[in-house]
Design a protein around this motif. Structure first.
Motif, short mmCIF file in Angstrom:
data_model
loop_
_atom_site.label_atom_id
_atom_site.label_comp_id
_atom_site.label_asym_id
_atom_site.label_seq_id
_atom_site.Cartn_x
_atom_site.Cartn_y
_atom_site.Cartn_z
N ALA A 155 -13.03 25.34 -22.68
CA ALA A 155 -14.28 24.59 -22.55
C ALA A 155 -14.81 24.66 -21.12
O ALA A 155 -16.02 24.79 -20.90
CB ALA A 155 -14.06 23.14 -22.97
N LEU A 156 -13.92 24.60 -20.15
CA LEU A 156 -14.32 24.69 -18.74
C LEU A 156 -15.00 26.03 -18.47
O LEU A 156 -16.08 26.08 -17.87
CB LEU A 156 -13.08 24.54 -17.85
N ARG A 157 -14.39 27.12 -18.96
CA ARG A 157 -14.99 28.45 -18.79
C ARG A 157 -16.32 28.57 -19.52
O ARG A 157 -17.28 29.14 -19.00
CB ARG A 157 -14.03 29.53 -19.28
N LYS A 158 -16.38 28.02 -20.71
CA LYS A 158 -17.62 28.10 -21.50
C LYS A 158 -18.74 27.30 -20.82
O LYS A 158 -19.89 27.73 -20.80
CB LYS A 158 -17.37 27.57 -22.92
N GLY A 159 -18.40 26.14 -20.25
CA GLY A 159 -19.39 25.35 -19.51
C GLY A 159 -19.92 26.10 -18.30
O GLY A 159 -21.12 26.10 -18.02
N ARG A 160 -19.02 26.76 -17.57
CA ARG A 160 -19.43 27.55 -16.39
C ARG A 160 -20.36 28.70 -16.79
O ARG A 160 -21.37 28.94 -16.14
CB ARG A 160 -18.21 28.08 -15.66
N ALA A 161 -20.00 29.39 -17.85
CA ALA A 161 -20.83 30.51 -18.32
C ALA A 161 -22.20 30.04 -18.77
O ALA A 161 -23.22 30.69 -18.49
CB ALA A 161 -20.11 31.25 -19.45
N LEU A 162 -22.24 28.91 -19.45
CA LEU A 162 -23.51 28.36 -19.92
C LEU A 162 -24.40 27.96 -18.75
O LEU A 162 -25.62 28.19 -18.77
CB LEU A 162 -23.26 27.17 -20.84
N ALA A 163 -23.81 27.42 -17.70
CA ALA A 163 -24.58 27.05 -16.50
C ALA A 163 -25.22 28.29 -15.87
O ALA A 163 -26.39 28.26 -15.49
CB ALA A 163 -23.69 26.33 -15.50
N ARG A 164 -24.45 29.36 -15.76
CA ARG A 164 -24.99 30.60 -15.18
C ARG A 164 -26.13 31.15 -16.04
O ARG A 164 -27.15 31.61 -15.51
CB ARG A 164 -23.89 31.65 -15.03
N GLU A 165 -25.95 31.11 -17.34
CA GLU A 165 -26.99 31.57 -18.27
C GLU A 165 -28.26 30.75 -18.10
O GLU A 165 -29.36 31.30 -18.02
CB GLU A 165 -26.45 31.45 -19.70
N HIS A 166 -28.13 29.43 -18.05
CA HIS A 166 -29.30 28.57 -17.88
C HIS A 166 -29.96 28.78 -16.52
O HIS A 166 -31.18 28.83 -16.42
CB HIS A 166 -28.91 27.10 -18.06
N GLY A 225 -17.27 21.83 -15.90
CA GLY A 225 -17.48 23.23 -15.52
C GLY A 225 -18.95 23.55 -15.34
O GLY A 225 -19.34 24.23 -14.38
N TYR A 226 -19.77 23.06 -16.26
CA TYR A 226 -21.21 23.29 -16.20
C TYR A 226 -21.79 22.67 -14.93
O TYR A 226 -22.49 23.33 -14.16
CB TYR A 226 -21.89 22.69 -17.43
N ASN A 227 -21.52 21.40 -14.72
CA ASN A 227 -22.13 20.67 -13.60
C ASN A 227 -21.67 21.20 -12.24
O ASN A 227 -22.48 21.32 -11.32
CB ASN A 227 -21.85 19.17 -13.72
N GLU A 228 -20.40 21.54 -12.11
CA GLU A 228 -19.92 22.10 -10.84
C GLU A 228 -20.59 23.44 -10.55
O GLU A 228 -21.01 23.70 -9.42
CB GLU A 228 -18.40 22.27 -10.87
N THR A 229 -20.70 24.27 -11.57
CA THR A 229 -21.32 25.59 -11.40
C THR A 229 -22.81 25.46 -11.10
O THR A 229 -23.31 26.10 -10.18
CB THR A 229 -21.09 26.46 -12.65
N MET A 230 -23.50 24.64 -11.87
CA MET A 230 -24.93 24.46 -11.66
C MET A 230 -25.21 23.88 -10.29
O MET A 230 -26.14 24.31 -9.60
CB MET A 230 -25.53 23.57 -12.76
N ARG A 231 -24.41 22.92 -9.87
CA ARG A 231 -24.61 22.30 -8.55
C ARG A 231 -24.48 23.36 -7.45
O ARG A 231 -25.29 23.39 -6.51
CB ARG A 231 -23.60 21.18 -8.34
N SER A 232 -23.48 24.22 -7.55
CA SER A 232 -23.28 25.27 -6.57
C SER A 232 -24.44 26.27 -6.57
O SER A 232 -24.95 26.66 -5.51
CB SER A 232 -21.96 25.99 -6.86
N LEU A 233 -24.87 26.69 -7.74
CA LEU A 233 -25.99 27.64 -7.85
C LEU A 233 -27.28 27.04 -7.30
O LEU A 233 -28.05 27.72 -6.61
CB LEU A 233 -26.18 28.05 -9.31
N LEU A 234 -27.52 25.76 -7.60
CA LEU A 234 -28.74 25.11 -7.12
C LEU A 234 -28.70 24.91 -5.60
O LEU A 234 -29.74 25.00 -4.95
CB LEU A 234 -28.95 23.77 -7.84
N ALA A 235 -27.53 24.65 -5.05
CA ALA A 235 -27.42 24.50 -3.60
C ALA A 235 -27.79 25.81 -2.90
O ALA A 235 -28.48 25.80 -1.87
CB ALA A 235 -26.00 24.07 -3.22
N LYS A 236 -27.36 26.92 -3.45
CA LYS A 236 -27.72 28.23 -2.89
C LYS A 236 -29.22 28.49 -3.07
O LYS A 236 -29.89 28.99 -2.17
CB LYS A 236 -26.91 29.33 -3.55
N HIS A 237 -29.74 28.14 -4.23
CA HIS A 237 -31.14 28.38 -4.56
C HIS A 237 -32.08 27.58 -3.65
O HIS A 237 -33.06 28.11 -3.15
CB HIS A 237 -31.38 28.03 -6.03
N PHE A 238 -31.79 26.29 -3.48
CA PHE A 238 -32.66 25.41 -2.70
C PHE A 238 -32.26 25.31 -1.23
O PHE A 238 -32.97 24.72 -0.43
CB PHE A 238 -32.69 24.00 -3.31
#
Length: 141
Positions: free
Chosen positions: A54-65, A115-128
């Motif tokens: 589930a952790l891996r699936k959440g991370r992958a979904l965050a990257r996809e979104h 997994g989703y929230n940690e990944t999305m937070r990291s991606l958004l920090a780089k983006h913004f």
């Protein structure tokens, strides 16, 4: 499979501000449209999954979104509606709160959201160029 009953909303993103409200010059990015995102059903996607899967699936979904500019963070539990923190994230950065489950959750749902929230937070920090969750927390407390 373990299940828990949670009486309160839970986002896995702490908001512990220590300073006064501050005026922020940031504007909502013009490329983020107010399009409604498709609902994620955490029970169907994550409920029966082992924690690690589930952790891996959440991370992958965050990257996809993120790649589709669908900025969100996942929550579960009873919701009383959007608070000032969530409204700021949506208004300033186009990040929506996305409920994935109610009060009854499994290890799979909890792990996927983490997994989703940690990944999305990291991606958004780089983006913004900054931690927008910490900024929104500080500005609303």
């Amino acid at each position: 499979m373990k299940s828990w009953i949670l009486p309160l909303p839970f986002a896995l993103l702490s908001c512990t501000a220590t300073s006064q409200n501050q005026a922020v010059a940031d504007k909502r990015p013009s490329h983020v449209s107010p399009v409604k995102h498709k609902r994620i059903n955490g029970y169907d996607l994550f409920y029966d999954l082992p924690k690690a899967v589930a952790l891996r699936k959440g991370r992958a979904l965050a990257r996809e979104h993120f790649d589709r500019s669908e900025f969100r963070f996942l929550v579960y539990g009873l919701s009383k509606g959007a608070n000032a923190f969530e409204k700021r994230l949506q208004d300033q950065y186009g990040i929506i709160t996305s409920p994935i489950a109610g009060c009854i959750v499994s290890e799979g749902i909890v792990a996927a959201a983490k997994g989703y929230n940690e990944t999305m937070r990291s991606l958004l920090a780089k983006h913004f160029g900054k931690d927008v969750f910490a900024e929104a927390c500080q500005a609303t407390h």
